[in-house]
Design an enzyme around this catalytic site. Structure first.
Site, PDB file in Angstrom:
ATOM      1  N   ARG A   1      36.163  35.290  32.965  1.00  0.00           N
ATOM      2  CA  ARG A   1      35.714  36.312  33.918  1.00  0.00           C
ATOM      3  C   ARG A   1      35.302  37.557  33.150  1.00  0.00           C
ATOM      4  O   ARG A   1      36.048  38.039  32.297  1.00  0.00           O
ATOM      5  CB  ARG A   1      36.819  36.661  34.911  1.00  0.00           C
ATOM      6  CG  ARG A   1      36.320  37.632  35.968  1.00  0.00           C
ATOM      7  CD  ARG A   1      37.361  37.944  36.988  1.00  0.00           C
ATOM      8  NE  ARG A   1      38.444  38.723  36.412  1.00  0.00           N
ATOM      9  CZ  ARG A   1      39.552  39.056  37.085  1.00  0.00           C
ATOM     10  NH1 ARG A   1      39.721  38.623  38.325  1.00  0.00           N
ATOM     11  NH2 ARG A   1      40.477  39.782  36.519  1.00  0.00           N
TER      12      ARG A   1
ATOM     13  N   HIS B   1      55.183  43.055  26.206  1.00  0.00           N
ATOM     14  CA  HIS B   1      54.976  41.975  25.238  1.00  0.00           C
ATOM     15  C   HIS B   1      56.188  41.062  25.135  1.00  0.00           C
ATOM     16  O   HIS B   1      56.055  39.858  24.980  1.00  0.00           O
ATOM     17  CB  HIS B   1      54.634  42.556  23.872  1.00  0.00           C
ATOM     18  CG  HIS B   1      53.314  43.242  23.874  1.00  0.00           C
ATOM     19  ND1 HIS B   1      52.156  42.588  24.218  1.00  0.00           N
ATOM     20  CD2 HIS B   1      52.973  44.517  23.633  1.00  0.00           C
ATOM     21  CE1 HIS B   1      51.156  43.436  24.159  1.00  0.00           C
ATOM     22  NE2 HIS B   1      51.619  44.624  23.812  1.00  0.00           N
TER      23      HIS B   1
ATOM     24  N   GLU C   1      35.402  37.719  46.600  1.00  0.00           N
ATOM     25  CA  GLU C   1      36.614  38.513  46.852  1.00  0.00           C
ATOM     26  C   GLU C   1      36.326  39.790  47.630  1.00  0.00           C
ATOM     27  O   GLU C   1      37.208  40.608  47.844  1.00  0.00           O
ATOM     28  CB  GLU C   1      37.345  38.818  45.530  1.00  0.00           C
ATOM     29  CG  GLU C   1      36.492  39.444  44.458  1.00  0.00           C
ATOM     30  CD  GLU C   1      37.232  39.639  43.137  1.00  0.00           C
ATOM     31  OE1 GLU C   1      38.462  39.519  43.093  1.00  0.00           O
ATOM     32  OE2 GLU C   1      36.551  39.922  42.138  1.00  0.00           O
TER      33      GLU C   1
ATOM     34  N   ASN D   1      43.484  37.688  46.183  1.00  0.00           N
ATOM     35  CA  ASN D   1      44.235  38.945  46.012  1.00  0.00           C
ATOM     36  C   ASN D   1      43.380  40.112  46.501  1.00  0.00           C
ATOM     37  O   ASN D   1      43.848  40.991  47.230  1.00  0.00           O
ATOM     38  CB  ASN D   1      44.609  39.179  44.544  1.00  0.00           C
ATOM     39  CG  ASN D   1      45.367  38.010  43.942  1.00  0.00           C
ATOM     40  OD1 ASN D   1      45.897  37.187  44.677  1.00  0.00           O
ATOM     41  ND2 ASN D   1      45.411  37.931  42.635  1.00  0.00           N
ATOM     42  N   ASP D   2      42.135  40.115  46.081  1.00  0.00           N
ATOM     43  CA  ASP D   2      41.248  41.191  46.531  1.00  0.00           C
ATOM     44  C   ASP D   2      40.664  40.911  47.906  1.00  0.00           C
ATOM     45  O   ASP D   2      40.499  41.822  48.706  1.00  0.00           O
ATOM     46  CB  ASP D   2      40.120  41.408  45.515  1.00  0.00           C
ATOM     47  CG  ASP D   2      40.591  42.294  44.380  1.00  0.00           C
ATOM     48  OD1 ASP D   2      41.223  43.333  44.664  1.00  0.00           O
ATOM     49  OD2 ASP D   2      40.369  41.951  43.208  1.00  0.00           O
TER      50      ASP D   2
ATOM     51  N   CYS E   1      41.410  31.201  43.039  1.00  0.00           N
ATOM     52  CA  CYS E   1      42.267  31.561  41.902  1.00  0.00           C
ATOM     53  C   CYS E   1      43.178  32.751  42.186  1.00  0.00           C
ATOM     54  O   CYS E   1      43.762  33.309  41.267  1.00  0.00           O
ATOM     55  CB  CYS E   1      41.428  31.814  40.652  1.00  0.00           C
ATOM     56  SG  CYS E   1      40.286  33.190  40.827  1.00  0.00           S
TER      57      CYS E   1
ATOM     58  N   ARG F   1      41.420  36.303  32.526  1.00  0.00           N
ATOM     59  CA  ARG F   1      41.225  37.730  32.801  1.00  0.00           C
ATOM     60  C   ARG F   1      41.044  38.428  31.454  1.00  0.00           C
ATOM     61  O   ARG F   1      41.983  38.486  30.658  1.00  0.00           O
ATOM     62  CB  ARG F   1      42.440  38.311  33.520  1.00  0.00           C
ATOM     63  CG  ARG F   1      42.648  37.791  34.935  1.00  0.00           C
ATOM     64  CD  ARG F   1      43.850  38.500  35.561  1.00  0.00           C
ATOM     65  NE  ARG F   1      43.935  38.289  36.989  1.00  0.00           N
ATOM     66  CZ  ARG F   1      44.788  37.448  37.572  1.00  0.00           C
ATOM     67  NH1 ARG F   1      45.616  36.719  36.841  1.00  0.00           N
ATOM     68  NH2 ARG F   1      44.820  37.335  38.888  1.00  0.00           N
TER      69      ARG F   1
ATOM     70  N   ARG G   1      46.408  46.488  47.690  1.00  0.00           N
ATOM     71  CA  ARG G   1      47.257  45.410  47.142  1.00  0.00           C
ATOM     72  C   ARG G   1      48.428  45.926  46.323  1.00  0.00           C
ATOM     73  O   ARG G   1      49.355  45.181  46.023  1.00  0.00           O
ATOM     74  CB  ARG G   1      46.416  44.411  46.334  1.00  0.00           C
ATOM     75  CG  ARG G   1      45.759  44.995  45.114  1.00  0.00           C
ATOM     76  CD  ARG G   1      44.751  44.038  44.506  1.00  0.00           C
ATOM     77  NE  ARG G   1      45.316  43.230  43.443  1.00  0.00           N
ATOM     78  CZ  ARG G   1      44.620  42.371  42.704  1.00  0.00           C
ATOM     79  NH1 ARG G   1      43.328  42.190  42.935  1.00  0.00           N
ATOM     80  NH2 ARG G   1      45.183  41.685  41.764  1.00  0.00           N
TER      81      ARG G   1
HETATM   82  C1  PEP Z   1      41.875  37.990  42.937  1.00  0.00           C
HETATM   83  O1  PEP Z   1      41.409  39.075  43.265  1.00  0.00           O
HETATM   84  O2  PEP Z   1      42.375  37.182  43.734  1.00  0.00           O
HETATM   85  C2  PEP Z   1      41.867  37.576  41.519  1.00  0.00           C
HETATM   86  C3  PEP Z   1      42.158  36.350  41.171  1.00  0.00           C
HETATM   87  O3  PEP Z   1      41.590  38.488  40.578  1.00  0.00           O
HETATM   88  P1  PEP Z   1      42.531  39.725  40.174  1.00  0.00           P
HETATM   89  O4  PEP Z   1      43.900  39.459  40.721  1.00  0.00           O
HETATM   90  O5  PEP Z   1      42.480  39.770  38.687  1.00  0.00           O
HETATM   91  O6  PEP Z   1      41.847  40.889  40.824  1.00  0.00           O
HETATM   92 MG    MG Z   2      40.159  40.322  42.013  1.00  0.00          MG
END
Ligand code: PEP
Ligand code: MG
Length: 597
Positions: free
Chosen positions: A344, A200, A443, A466-467, A514, A307, A477
């Protein structure tokens, strides 16, 4: 002796809020609380139960008082963290767990508290996701407050000692209540021994743009009040009693960063439009309502990704209700400076975890019952969130984003559940936006390979690199051993993104990206070349992204992408991109190579 040891001593931690601060130390040293451990007889059980119940009441009162006496409007926005602590204290599961231990183990209240908290912390320790791991700190802060009350030390040193003048706060750790009680206008920097990017203190520091370094190890035992320190939030450094030339060097760096920030705030107000007139929407990724001020200030056109996992986290053992969701999303929706706000739905499981949602033990959770798969199975859980979004949708441009879609049935089932929610609300004469847009995260590789089919079902796509990179290249990851394989310019990744973009456009729907890739300035020409309509990133990265977009030509980006996509090796693709960026933005190169926090 101590003085000599700590002249110009540099400590490395994690920079969690950018900027440089040079100032005098204000040490917040709570010291250790001794926990008396006593076995008790049956006849003292009730006495210990009364003690723990009274301590919990007292802690709730203390926190309530802290929350209600926050003087500063800016700080007030963060008071919800205190509310989250109060909720944990009010949670019967928490108090009953301690009472059960008092009864079954025949031990005193302090000891039982320690046993229960250690159990909670052990389960947090098993979590890999750093954000969730960090939530263990909340339990620790509550534990410390209770332990102090039980040991009759009712006030923390922060409540007793007001901070005078602008100073750099150094502590072993700061609880949200500690942070909020400090007069944040008088603080120029933070450094703590423990903590992570999502603690925090880090979140508040970023939201208020106060330079901060956490996880410094033992800084609180190395400094004393009034020492001069430098906090380098860029590099994650704390320099104790810097030598004169180091201080001068940092003063110059501070001026440079201030000018850069001024430039960023100027850029933030500009349009994200290429030289040949292509307008790209640049949005922000957020996790907390408190981030909205920063989002506006740094020039986001909308929220590309909210998120929502934090909502579930701040309600331990008590899942958020439809109305809990509604109140949060309504506040978001009422912010009328955003063109779109993408919520989301719960993306729990895999690297993200909420303890009160019972999940099966899985050998491979990243590929397990997670995100939309879990929501489809636990329909009431899903519906509470969806109805919260729908109710709030009359107040602003909310849209729904479904994570981790791997096939058409999931989309159809999710849409059917959304429809049921709408019907249930209609039956109760509750207003909602009937035309709310529903999109999916792209993703999972299967979603890319069938993006033409999926595009026919939804209003928009958002690519989560990312995924996508994790699943396409089979690299965990969160596994540092394979992080070198995390390559956004891998030809397989680029081909997948390209296919999704082309299919989205053929179906006349919009497509965003994103993942973290969007926040790295050097990838902007690639994302433009790919034809994305929208990108979304950490709010601080927006101004530089806009600068890149404004300095580029859409046609040129498409040609550059063609050349990049001919490369079979990601390293060669990176080199080609780097050389082009050096030609195009010679003055910005170091920044372009680095992600801005
Ligand atoms: C992703 O997977 O790229 C994403 C934006 O979501 P998160 O990082 O929350 O899995
Ligand atoms: Mg993701």
């Amino acid at each position: 002796m101590k003085e000599e040891l700590f002249i110009n001593r540099t400590l490395k931690g994690m920079g969690v809020s950018s900027g440089i601060s040079i100032g005098r130390v204000r040490l917040i040293d709570r010291g250790k609380i001794a926990i008396p451990k006593r076995s008790i007889t049956e006849r003292h059980v009730e006495r210990e139960i009364v003690r723990i119940r009274a301590a919990i009441e007292e802690a709730i009162d203390q926190l309530g008082h802290i929350r209600d006496s926050i003087p500063d409007e800016d700080v007030k926005k963060h008071a919800f963290i205190i509310d989250a602590h109060i909720l944990i204290l009010q949670d019967e599961f928490f108090s009953n767990s301690i009472i059960d231990v008092i009864r079954s183990e025949l031990i005193n209240a302090e000891w039982a508290l320690e046993v229960v908290v250690s159990r909670f912390l052990a389960s947090f320790d098993q979590v890999e996701d750093p954000y969730l791991k960090e939530r263990g700190q909340d339990i620790k802060h509550i534990y410390e407050r209770l332990a102090r009350i039980l040991s009759a030390e009712k006030r923390s040193p922060i409540e007793r000692t007001a901070v005078k003048g602008k100073s750099v706060i150094i502590a072993h750790d700061l609880s949200p209540a500690d942070t909020i009680q400090l007069n944040l206008n008088r603080i120029s920097g933070f450094a703590t021994d423990v903590g992570g990017r999502t603690s925090h203190t880090s979140i508040v520091a970023r939201a208020l743009e106060i330079p901060a370094v956490v996880g410094v190890g033992n800084v609180s035992s190395l400094v004393k009040n009034n020492d001069l320190v430098i906090i380098d939030g860029e590099e994650g450094l704390v320099i104790i009693n810097p030598a004169e030339e180091v201080r001068k060097e940092y003063l110059a760096k501070q001026v440079h960063l201030r000018n850069l920030k001024k430039e960023h705030l100027r850029l933030a107000r500009l349009k994200a439009e290429t030289r040949d007139g292509f307008k790209m929407r640049v949005g922000a990724n957020i996790e907390l309502l408190a981030e909205m001020d920063i989002v506006e200030k740094y020039g986001a056109s909308g929220i590309g990704l909210y998120r929502t996992e934090y909502i579930y986290l701040s309600k331990r053992n008590n899942l958020p209700t439809e109305m809990d969701h509604y109140h949060i999303y309504r506040k978001l929706a009422e912010n009328n400076s955003m063109e779109y706000i993408t919520i989301r739905t719960l993306d729990i499981g895999g690297d993200k975890f909420v303890s009160e949602i019972e999940m099966p033990k899985e050998i491979n959770p990243a590929m397990g019952l997670r995100a939309i798969r879990l929501c489809i199975k636990e329909v009431p859980l899903f519906k509470a969130q969806l109805k919260g979004i729908l109710r709030a949708s009359v107040f602003g441009p909310l849209r729904i984003l479904i994570p981790m879609v791997s096939g058409i049935e999931e989309v159809r089932r999710a849409k059917a559940i959304i429809k049921e929610c709408m019907e249930e609300l209609s039956r109760k004469h509750i207003a909602y936006n009937r035309d709310i847009k529903t999109g999916i995260m792209i993703e999972v590789p299967s979603a890319c390979m069938m993006s033409d089919m999926l595009a026919a079902e939804v209003d928009f796509f958002s690519i989560g690199t990312n995924d996508l990179i994790q699943y396409a290249l089979a690299i965990d990851r969160v596994n540092e051993y394979v992080s070198y394989l995390y390559e956004p310019l891998h030809p397989a990744v680029l081909k997948m993104i390209k296919k999704a973009v082309d299919d989205a456009h053929a179906a006349k729907i919009t497509i965003a990206l994103c993942g973290e890739m969007a926040g790295e300035p050097r990838y902007i020409p690639v994302l433009l070349g790919l034809g994305l309509d929208e990108i979304s990133m950490n709010p601080y990265a927006i101004p530089l992204a806009k600068k890149m977009i404004r300095g580029l030509d859409h046609g040129y980006c498409r040609e550059l992408l063609d050349e990049i996509m001919k490369k079979d090796s990601p390293a060669e693709a990176e080199l080609l991109l780097k050389n082009e960026m050096m030609k195009l933005f010679p003055g910005d190169c170091p920044r372009v190579q680095k992600m801005i926090r």
